[in-house]
Every structure is written in structure tokens, then in C-alpha cells.
Design a protein around this motif. Structure first.
Motif, short mmCIF file in Angstrom:
data_model
loop_
_atom_site.label_atom_id
_atom_site.label_comp_id
_atom_site.label_asym_id
_atom_site.label_seq_id
_atom_site.Cartn_x
_atom_site.Cartn_y
_atom_site.Cartn_z
N ALA A 183 -1.61 -3.26 0.03
CA ALA A 183 -0.47 -3.68 -1.19
C ALA A 183 0.24 -4.96 -0.82
O ALA A 183 0.46 -5.22 0.43
N VAL A 184 0.45 -5.54 -1.84
CA VAL A 184 1.23 -7.11 -1.30
C VAL A 184 3.46 -6.05 -2.44
O VAL A 184 3.15 -5.76 -3.34
N ALA A 185 3.57 -7.37 -2.10
CA ALA A 185 5.47 -7.29 -2.89
C ALA A 185 4.86 -7.80 -4.51
O ALA A 185 4.50 -8.09 -4.70
N ALA A 186 5.81 -6.57 -5.06
CA ALA A 186 6.20 -6.75 -6.18
C ALA A 186 7.11 -8.19 -6.61
O ALA A 186 8.53 -7.72 -5.72
N ALA A 204 14.67 -1.99 -6.83
CA ALA A 204 14.64 -2.17 -5.85
C ALA A 204 16.07 -2.04 -4.95
O ALA A 204 16.22 -1.62 -3.87
N GLU A 205 17.01 -2.69 -5.16
CA GLU A 205 18.09 -2.31 -4.72
C GLU A 205 19.07 -1.02 -5.61
O GLU A 205 19.72 -0.17 -4.05
N LEU A 252 8.44 0.65 -4.00
CA LEU A 252 8.08 0.76 -2.61
C LEU A 252 7.79 -0.50 -1.88
O LEU A 252 7.07 -0.63 -1.04
N GLU A 253 7.82 -1.63 -2.93
CA GLU A 253 7.25 -3.30 -2.47
C GLU A 253 5.60 -3.33 -2.48
O GLU A 253 5.42 -3.86 -1.37
N SER A 304 21.30 13.78 3.93
CA SER A 304 20.82 11.77 4.67
C SER A 304 20.47 11.82 6.03
O SER A 304 18.77 10.67 5.71
N GLU A 305 19.99 12.66 6.47
CA GLU A 305 19.03 12.76 7.79
C GLU A 305 17.28 12.99 7.29
O GLU A 305 16.90 12.36 8.83
N LEU A 306 16.95 13.37 6.54
CA LEU A 306 16.07 13.20 5.85
C LEU A 306 15.07 12.79 4.78
O LEU A 306 14.54 13.35 4.61
N ARG A 307 16.23 11.94 4.64
CA ARG A 307 15.09 11.22 3.45
C ARG A 307 14.37 9.84 3.92
O ARG A 307 15.18 9.50 4.75
N PRO A 308 13.40 9.72 3.68
CA PRO A 308 12.27 9.32 3.80
C PRO A 308 12.93 7.37 3.64
O PRO A 308 13.85 7.69 2.20
N THR A 309 12.73 6.20 3.98
CA THR A 309 12.92 5.36 3.26
C THR A 309 11.58 4.71 2.81
O THR A 309 10.62 4.96 3.09
#
Length: 279
Positions: free
Chosen positions: A256-259, A18-19, A84-85, A241-246
Motif C-alpha cells: 500500500a502507498v500513501a493516498a 483523513a483528519e 487507511l492511507e 472507545s477501548e474496542l475501536r480500531p485505529t
């Protein structure tokens, strides 16, 4: 490009995965199907985890091919879930006409790549542009004379022709994996002639495309030696970078639940070219 992250099984901590995705927008992981096999086969939720891939799993012709198929899909789902958590079972793998795996409902916002050879399984997940991976056994024997015109550009062939015979095959194999990773990232796989794709190496030993400079600058490539036995090559196309989704901006499935995630130790070695590798 950073070395692949080793994940030893579905219950392995996933923090580093994830990191890495948060820091760079993409992550490559590797494992062996043996490390996942027991947990996968004993998981009562295996059918739910495989989802629409369950019929393909059941139709695989031999037990080993079923095992590799199941584990490779679980590795992809757990990796994407960590990025994606969400819970792995909330994700559904689909396939483009080329066979490239995707996540249903995510479009181009999240891209996947998958490779395996012998026991090794490699998966990549990207939130910021196309990604491709390929893997080969570093000692694989190939005919240089037969593969030279299929794999190499004229420039590459001239460089390899000048190398000692023992080193020539190692360099050819490295080129092969880089080109397959690149064409996978393009969504073309082996449908594109490898001899039409050229690489050279810069002063630091990093592979660079023999393309228009502006186009080539958008790509990063690396080959890593994993377990002292496998070559793992990766290709990544940078989204501005300005187009990158987080991860938070990418649509996630409902409920959804956290992995569960944690940290894994680094283990890999970058293989430069030119120069000798430890693989």
C-alpha cells in the motif's frame, strides 16, 4: 454529527477526510458524479480501479447508470484509501447479500455506506461501528396519505398530522432519510418496515431513536442540507472507545502507498427538527 465533507474529484486534497476519520472514527463525504466523470472516464487505470466491479460497470444498461456506478465506487475507494492511507487501487469492494458494500479482507473493522440521488453521491467510511447514509432531493413530491402508514409510527404520525401541509411533507422526507440511513447501518435497508422504527427530537433538535434508552444512546443521527437542494441523513453506531480500531490497526493490503490528501472548505448546514430548514 459533523457535516459531510465535499470532495470535488479524485485529485482533490484529502486531508480533511483523513483528519475527520482520525478525530471521530468515521467520515461522510459528498460530491456529484459530474465533478468526477471526466477524470474517471479518462483514467487509463479505470479498469484496475474498479477491480471486480468492472463487469458490473460494463453491464449497466445505460451510459448514465454506468457513469453513476463507476463514480460512486471510485468515491468509496478514494475515501477509504484516505482513511487507511493506502492507494485506492489496492482496495477491493465486495457486497453482502443485502447489497451493502464492504471492503474485501477487512471484515467488520471497516464499514461502508453509499447513497446517490440525481447528481449527488454520498459515501461513508467508519472505523468504529456501523454507519449508514441516505440522500434525497429536498423538493421531492410524495403522497403523505399513502406514505404515512408505511413510514410513520403512531407517535410520528400524530406529530406530522398537526403540522401545516407545506411543512408536513418536508418532515416526512426527513424521517424517510433518517430511517433509511439507520436501517442501512443495521445492514437491513428497506427490508425493515420504516413504521416499526420511531424517532423523536430532543430539546436541541437532534433526532433520537424511540428505543430502549441504553440502546438509543449508542446511536447518533443528523440530517444536513447540501447545496441547498439535497437532504443527507447519516446514522452511526458508536463502538466503545477501548474496542475501536485505529487506521494503523486495521489490516491493509500489501504494497500500500500513501493516498494524496488535502483540505476542503466546509459548506453545509444542519437541519434541525422541529424548526424550519433552509433546504
Amino acid at each position: 454529527m459533523a457535516e459531510p465533507v465535499h470532495v470535488a474529484g479524485p485529485q482533490h486534497p484529502w486531508d480533511e477526510v483523513a483528519e475527520r476519520a482520525r478525530d471521530t472514527g468515521h467520515v461522510v463525504v459528498h460530491t456529484s458524479w459530474g465533478e468526477w466523470l471526466t477524470a474517471a472516464l479518462l483514467d487509463p487505470e479505470l479498469r484496475a480501479l474498479l477491480g471486480r466491479d468492472w463487469p458490473r460497470y460494463r453491464e449497466a444498461p445505460t451510459p448514465p447508470s454506468r457513469f453513476v456506478f463507476a463514480v460512486s465506487r471510485l468515491v468509496v475507494k478514494h475515501t477509504a484509501a484516505a482513511v487507511l492511507e493506502v492507494a485506492p487501487a489496492d482496495l477491493d469492494i465486495a457486497y453482502q447479500p443485502s447489497g451493502r458494500p464492504t471492503l474485501r479482507g477487512f471484515g467488520e473493522d471497516l464499514q461502508l455506506s453509499l447513497a446517490h440521488t440525481e447528481e449527488l453521491i454520498v459515501a461513508a467510511v467508519s472505523l468504529n461501528g456501523p454507519v449508514g447514509v441516505d440522500a434525497e432531493v429536498s423538493t421531492r413530491e410524495m403522497s403523505y396519505e399513502l406514505l404515512r402508514p408505511q413510514v410513520c409510527t403512531e407517535r410520528e404520525a400524530n406529530v406530522l398530522d398537526a403540522l401545516p401541509e407545506g411543512e408536513r411533507m418536508a418532515r416526512l422526507l426527513r424521517l424517510w432519510t433518517l430511517k433509511e440511513a439507520y436501517t442501512k447501518a443495521l445492514g437491513q435497508g428497506m427490508r425493515r418496515r420504516f413504521s416499526a422504527v420511531g424517532f423523536h427530537w430532543d430539546a436541541e433538535g437532534h433526532p433520537v431513536l424511540d428505543e430502549d434508552a441504553d440502546f438509543a444512546d449508542d446511536w447518533s443521527f443528523a440530517t444536513h442540507c447540501v447545496h441547498g437542494r439535497y437532504l443527507v441523513s447519516q446514522a452511526h453506531h458508536h463502538t466503545p472507545s477501548e474496542l475501536r480500531p485505529t487506521a494503523a490497526a486495521v489490516p491493509t493490503p500489501p504494497d500500500a502507498v500513501a493516498a494524496e490528501r488535502g483540505r476542503e472548505e466546509p459548506l453545509r448546514q444542519v437541519v434541525a427538527f422541529p424548526g424550519r430548514s433552509g433546504c
